[in-house]
Design a protein around this motif. Sequence first.
Motif, mmCIF file in Angstrom:
data_model
loop_
_atom_site.group_PDB
_atom_site.id
_atom_site.type_symbol
_atom_site.label_atom_id
_atom_site.label_comp_id
_atom_site.label_asym_id
_atom_site.label_seq_id
_atom_site.Cartn_x
_atom_site.Cartn_y
_atom_site.Cartn_z
ATOM 1 N N ALA A 36 44.804 29.293 39.850
ATOM 2 C CA ALA A 36 44.436 30.531 39.159
ATOM 3 C C ALA A 36 44.764 30.436 37.669
ATOM 4 O O ALA A 36 44.001 30.914 36.828
ATOM 5 N N LEU A 37 45.870 29.799 37.333
ATOM 6 C CA LEU A 37 46.267 29.652 35.932
ATOM 7 C C LEU A 37 45.275 28.804 35.153
ATOM 8 O O LEU A 37 45.097 29.005 33.948
ATOM 9 N N ASP A 38 44.619 27.866 35.836
ATOM 10 C CA ASP A 38 43.645 27.005 35.169
ATOM 11 C C ASP A 38 42.484 27.798 34.573
ATOM 12 O O ASP A 38 41.797 27.313 33.677
ATOM 13 N N CYS A 86 39.546 35.768 39.104
ATOM 14 C CA CYS A 86 40.745 34.950 39.342
ATOM 15 C C CYS A 86 40.303 33.592 39.871
ATOM 16 O O CYS A 86 39.648 33.514 40.906
ATOM 17 N N SER A 87 40.683 32.538 39.173
ATOM 18 C CA SER A 87 40.219 31.179 39.488
ATOM 19 C C SER A 87 40.933 30.542 40.671
ATOM 20 O O SER A 87 41.353 29.399 40.619
ATOM 21 N N SER A 88 41.045 31.298 41.736
ATOM 22 C CA SER A 88 41.600 30.780 42.986
ATOM 23 C C SER A 88 40.550 30.982 44.068
ATOM 24 O O SER A 88 40.231 32.119 44.425
ATOM 25 N N SER A 89 40.026 29.884 44.590
ATOM 26 C CA SER A 89 39.000 30.011 45.620
ATOM 27 C C SER A 89 39.577 30.599 46.904
ATOM 28 O O SER A 89 38.889 31.340 47.612
ATOM 29 N N ILE A 90 40.833 30.295 47.210
ATOM 30 C CA ILE A 90 41.467 30.879 48.406
ATOM 31 C C ILE A 90 41.578 32.390 48.241
ATOM 32 O O ILE A 90 41.267 33.156 49.150
ATOM 33 N N HIS A 136 31.914 34.458 44.388
ATOM 34 C CA HIS A 136 31.665 34.081 42.999
ATOM 35 C C HIS A 136 32.154 35.189 42.056
ATOM 36 O O HIS A 136 32.800 34.908 41.040
ATOM 37 N N ALA A 137 31.836 36.429 42.375
ATOM 38 C CA ALA A 137 32.268 37.557 41.544
ATOM 39 C C ALA A 137 33.795 37.620 41.483
ATOM 40 O O ALA A 137 34.376 37.852 40.415
ATOM 41 N N LEU A 138 34.442 37.405 42.592
ATOM 42 C CA LEU A 138 35.906 37.426 42.632
ATOM 43 C C LEU A 138 36.490 36.233 41.883
ATOM 44 O O LEU A 138 37.496 36.366 41.181
ATOM 45 N N ALA A 159 39.766 34.351 46.298
ATOM 46 C CA ALA A 159 38.427 34.940 46.344
ATOM 47 C C ALA A 159 37.925 35.043 47.787
ATOM 48 O O ALA A 159 37.400 36.085 48.195
ATOM 49 N N ARG A 160 38.109 33.986 48.550
ATOM 50 C CA ARG A 160 37.635 33.977 49.942
ATOM 51 C C ARG A 160 38.373 35.018 50.780
ATOM 52 O O ARG A 160 37.761 35.774 51.544
ATOM 53 N N ARG A 161 39.696 35.090 50.620
ATOM 54 C CA ARG A 161 40.483 36.027 51.434
ATOM 55 C C ARG A 161 40.215 37.482 51.052
ATOM 56 O O ARG A 161 40.195 38.353 51.919
#
Length: 167
Positions: free
Chosen positions: A67-69, A27-31, A21-23, A33-35
């Motif tokens: 991420a751009l979103d 940056c609005s990329s769940s991939i 969530h913090a990540l 953030a997870r990685r």
Amino acid sequence: MLHEDIGLEGFNRLTDRQAMHALYECCSSSIWARRVASGRPFDRRDMFLDRADRVLAELPEAEIDQALDGHPRIGGKADNPSSQREQAAVQSAGSDVLDALAEANRAYEEKFGHVYLVCATGRSAPELLAILEERLGNDPETERRVLRVELAKINRIRLNRMLGEDK
């Protein structure tokens, strides 16, 4: 909840969900953030930032679009605290510059199919407009490379804000 100034140790102590969530706030990329989160624990800030850069560089274009979103138009209504802070200098611009930015944003989005992304921190509205107008001359492939560099700069600023002073 914004995770600002938590320090590297604090970040390492977050649950996986909290870290992602913090990540994601950066940056609005769940991939992404997870990685990035999966590399914890990080011994040093530079290791953390390098992983964030490396993961970003490896993302497929569709995930870059995700991420751009998370980024509002330059000169538009900033819808999150990070963007508000980053575009603070733009908000005081005159209506002539804001109108020119809005028009150039429309031209950019029509040409490239996504929002104009630039690291706006510390830059004035006229400077951001000049950069936008210059980038309108890029071909799509060049522009995608440029926006990845800009996204990496923005991510680093946000990650450093999240980490605050070394704790």
